[in-house]
Each structure stands twice: as C-alpha cells, then as structure tokens.
Design a protein around this motif. Structure first.
Motif, short mmCIF file in Angstrom:
data_model
loop_
_atom_site.label_atom_id
_atom_site.label_comp_id
_atom_site.label_asym_id
_atom_site.label_seq_id
_atom_site.Cartn_x
_atom_site.Cartn_y
_atom_site.Cartn_z
N LEU A 11 0.82 -1.22 0.00
CA LEU A 11 0.00 0.00 0.00
C LEU A 11 0.85 1.27 0.00
O LEU A 11 0.46 2.28 -0.58
CB LEU A 11 -0.95 0.01 1.20
N THR A 12 2.03 1.22 0.64
CA THR A 12 2.86 2.42 0.69
C THR A 12 3.99 2.43 -0.33
O THR A 12 4.49 3.49 -0.70
CB THR A 12 3.48 2.61 2.10
N HIS A 13 4.42 1.25 -0.80
CA HIS A 13 5.56 1.19 -1.70
C HIS A 13 5.30 0.38 -2.97
O HIS A 13 6.21 0.22 -3.78
CB HIS A 13 6.77 0.54 -0.99
N ARG A 31 -6.69 1.06 -6.92
CA ARG A 31 -6.53 1.94 -8.09
C ARG A 31 -7.37 3.20 -7.94
O ARG A 31 -6.92 4.30 -8.29
CB ARG A 31 -6.92 1.19 -9.36
N ALA A 32 -8.58 3.06 -7.43
CA ALA A 32 -9.45 4.22 -7.25
C ALA A 32 -8.85 5.18 -6.21
O ALA A 32 -8.81 6.39 -6.43
CB ALA A 32 -10.85 3.78 -6.82
N VAL A 33 -8.37 4.65 -5.11
CA VAL A 33 -7.77 5.49 -4.07
C VAL A 33 -6.49 6.15 -4.59
O VAL A 33 -6.26 7.35 -4.37
CB VAL A 33 -7.49 4.68 -2.79
N ASP A 34 -5.65 5.39 -5.30
CA ASP A 34 -4.44 5.97 -5.88
C ASP A 34 -4.79 7.10 -6.84
O ASP A 34 -4.12 8.15 -6.85
CB ASP A 34 -3.63 4.90 -6.62
N SER A 35 -5.82 6.91 -7.63
CA SER A 35 -6.24 7.94 -8.57
C SER A 35 -6.71 9.20 -7.84
O SER A 35 -6.35 10.32 -8.22
CB SER A 35 -7.36 7.39 -9.46
N LEU A 60 -16.22 6.11 -0.46
CA LEU A 60 -14.77 6.06 -0.61
C LEU A 60 -14.22 7.46 -0.91
O LEU A 60 -13.22 7.87 -0.31
CB LEU A 60 -14.40 5.10 -1.74
N VAL A 61 -14.87 8.18 -1.81
CA VAL A 61 -14.42 9.53 -2.16
C VAL A 61 -14.46 10.42 -0.92
O VAL A 61 -13.50 11.15 -0.63
CB VAL A 61 -15.29 10.12 -3.29
N LEU A 62 -15.54 10.33 -0.17
CA LEU A 62 -15.66 11.15 1.04
C LEU A 62 -14.62 10.76 2.09
O LEU A 62 -14.03 11.63 2.74
CB LEU A 62 -17.07 11.03 1.61
N LEU A 63 -14.39 9.48 2.27
CA LEU A 63 -13.40 9.02 3.23
C LEU A 63 -12.00 9.48 2.85
O LEU A 63 -11.23 9.95 3.70
CB LEU A 63 -13.45 7.49 3.35
N CYS A 64 -11.66 9.38 1.58
CA CYS A 64 -10.33 9.83 1.13
C CYS A 64 -10.18 11.34 1.36
O CYS A 64 -9.12 11.80 1.82
CB CYS A 64 -10.12 9.51 -0.34
N GLY A 65 -11.22 12.09 1.09
CA GLY A 65 -11.17 13.53 1.33
C GLY A 65 -11.00 13.85 2.81
O GLY A 65 -10.23 14.74 3.19
N TRP A 66 -11.71 13.13 3.64
CA TRP A 66 -11.60 13.33 5.09
C TRP A 66 -10.19 12.99 5.57
O TRP A 66 -9.61 13.73 6.38
CB TRP A 66 -12.65 12.50 5.80
N CYS A 67 -9.62 11.91 5.08
CA CYS A 67 -8.26 11.53 5.47
C CYS A 67 -7.25 12.59 5.05
O CYS A 67 -6.32 12.92 5.80
CB CYS A 67 -7.88 10.18 4.87
#
Length: 90
Positions: A11-13, A31-35, A60-67
């Motif tokens: 996930l990190t490398h 892939r979606a999160v990486d994008s 997922l989009v909202l969670l990534c934004g919150w993070c």
C-alpha cells in the motif's frame, strides 16, 4: 492466503498488481484510491470498473477527502504522533 505485512508494504511502496493482492475488487479499490490521491479524480474508465461498489464508491471519495483533511491539519499544526504509532514514509 492473506499476507497482511506484504499488503501494508504494498500500500505504501507497491501497486495494485503486486502478488499479495489476489482479489480483483481490492485491486480496483486501490486503483481508485491511488487515482484520488494522485489526480484528485477517478476517471470514467475507473469509475465504470468500480461500479460493483455502488453507493460505497461515493463513501470512498468522502473518506479519502476526510483523510486528506486530517493529514493537512496534523501536518500544519505539527501534531506529534501518538507513542508507538507506525509511520508511513509517504
């Protein structure tokens, strides 16, 4: 067989095609999160491929934004890590 240590490293490398990811839906999710992280967007092709997630894709989009928001606040306020917390080099 699940390999959590290899997956954490991936996930990190790594990337979604690393051998530790054997479930296609997990690869799509990565892939979606990486994008989102790299481009701030999920292109139409990836969005269509991830349609199996239904309304959870918006979550997922909202969670990534919150993070990202939490990361920005922690960074600019120089908030120290909790004792014993693992850190990511990214």
């Amino acid at each position: 067989m699940r390999r959590p240590a290899e997956q954490q490293t991936s996930l990190t490398h790594g990337e979604p095609d690393d051998p530790c990811w054997t479930v296609e839906s997990e690869r799509l999710l990565i892939r979606a999160v990486d994008s989102l992280h790299d481009e701030g967007d999920i292109d139409d092709r990836r969005w269509g491929a991830a349609k199996e997630f239904d309304e959870r894709l918006l979550d997922l989009v909202l969670l990534c934004g919150w993070c990202h928001t939490i990361s920005f606040v922690a960074r600019v306020t120089r908030l120290p890590n909790e004792p014993g917390t693992r850190t990511s080099p990214i």
